[in-house]
Design a protein around this motif. Structure first.
Motif: not given
Ligand code: TRP
Length: 341
Positions: A265-292
């Motif tokens: 929800a937090d990253y989607k909000k960042q996307y919606a208000d154009c503050t998102i940094k894809y690099g951070y999104l990717k780091l978070q996703l990689a970490e969560d995927l690895i744990n999963y």
């Protein structure tokens, strides 16, 4: 089978043992198999090894892929005490029903099938008859147990529709309601679609020549991080509440399945208000995927090497599946008049 289950409907699903199982196969289909084992009293889950022969015929690789697919099923939580787990080629009734169903399939509708049209466009792919009648074999897999529910990804919907067509044609010709109409099934929002990491908007696919576009259940941590980092995105939203572009939709699609809802929800909000940094999104996703994926990967590797156990599972499952399949084939033969004396 699972006596405590409340739903009497029959569940059938299968996976093709070509190559490796990717996140799309897992999140789109296999993940639904697990809770269904508790809810429905008869679930049939099988390895569609005949299907893999339509495009793939390396006799040395097939046994490896079959064992790996089976290990994957079990590692993902399939329980042979609750579900009937077997190999398609262990049921002689499948080719028999397939032959009979071919009389109910029209050449034109088979040629119009999207997966067939895609396959024949693949350079170097021979257009064999098995490829054309792939949906007939799949229909045989499903209706051999008179299935009601079929947990599959979105990409299989057309095949299911064709299954219903063949089953209905049979019913119509024989003036019976012998076969029920099998329906697609998913617990998640309308049959999850996991997209390729190439930003094209196409689904993640086993047949994609570029392995970097898919995440496989056996990918190690480093590979996962590398693939997510390389995933194609865009330069970022410039207008508030922009629709997701295909590359970013692919990342959010995976995140929806593996990350905590607050994080998504937090990253989607960042996307919606154009503050998102894809690099951070990717780091978070990689970490969560690895744990999963880590625990699943370890389990697959462990089971894949326990061939005695795997053989035992399919032997037991095959026996039960053949019993159900024979009943259906006997009924079909009788209704078609293949009973002379
Ligand atoms: N066609 C399916 C796929 O590619 C595999 C499959 C074969 C299947 N027979 C089936 C799935 C019957 C569900 C039911 O993934």
């Amino acid at each position: 089978m699972n006596q405590d289950a409340t739903n009497k409907e029959i569940v059938v699903s299968g996976i093709r043992p070509t190559g490796k199982v990717h996140l799309g196969n897992y999140l789109g289909a296999i993940k639904n198999f697990i809770p269904m084992q508790d809810e429905f009293d008869t679930c049939y889950y099988f390895i569609a090894d005949y299907h893999s022969l339509t495009t793939h015929n390396d006799a040395n690789e097939l046994p490896v892929h079959v064992k790996r697919s089976l290990a994957t099923y079990l590692a993902c939580g399939l329980n042979p005490d609750k579900a009937i787990v077997y190999l398609q080629s262990d049921l002689p009734q499948i080719p028999e029903l397939y032959l009979l169903l071919n009389m109910f399939a029209h050449k034109g509708e088979l040629e119009k099938c999207t997966t067939f049209k895609e396959k024949i466009r693949t350079p170097g792919q021979t257009v064999n008859a098995g490829l054309l009648t792939y949906p007939v074999l799949m229909a045989a897999d499903i209706i051999i147990h008179k299935a009601n529910k079929v947990p599959v990804g979105k990409d299989q919907q057309q095949h299911l529709e064709m299954t219903r067509t063949f089953a209905n044609r049979f019913n119509h010709l024989t003036e019976t309601t012998f076969f029920p109409e099998p329906q697609g099934f998913s617990y998640g929002e309308s049959l999850m679609k996991i997209l390729s990491l190439d930003g094209s908007g196409a689904k993640m696919s086993k047949s994609d020549a570029n392995e970097n576009n898919s995440i496989f259940l056996l990918d190690d941590d480093k590979t996962i991080t590398k693939k997510i980092k390389r995933a194609k995105t865009d330069t970022g939203p410039t207008e508030k509440n922009s629709p997701l572009t295909p590359g970013i939709e692919a990342l959010f699609g995976i995140m929806d399945c593996v990350s905590a809802p607050e994080i998504v929800a937090d990253y989607k909000k960042q996307y919606a208000d154009c503050t998102i940094k894809y690099g951070y999104l990717k780091l978070q996703l990689a970490e969560d995927l690895i744990n999963y994926l880590g625990p699943i990967r370890e389990k697959i590797i462990q089971l894949e090497n326990d061939t005695d156990y795997l053989a035992e599972v399919v032997e037991k499952g095959g026996e039960k599946a053949r019993e159900s399949a024979q009943k259906t084939v006997d009924g079909v033969r009788k209704l078609l008049g293949i009973q002379y004396f």
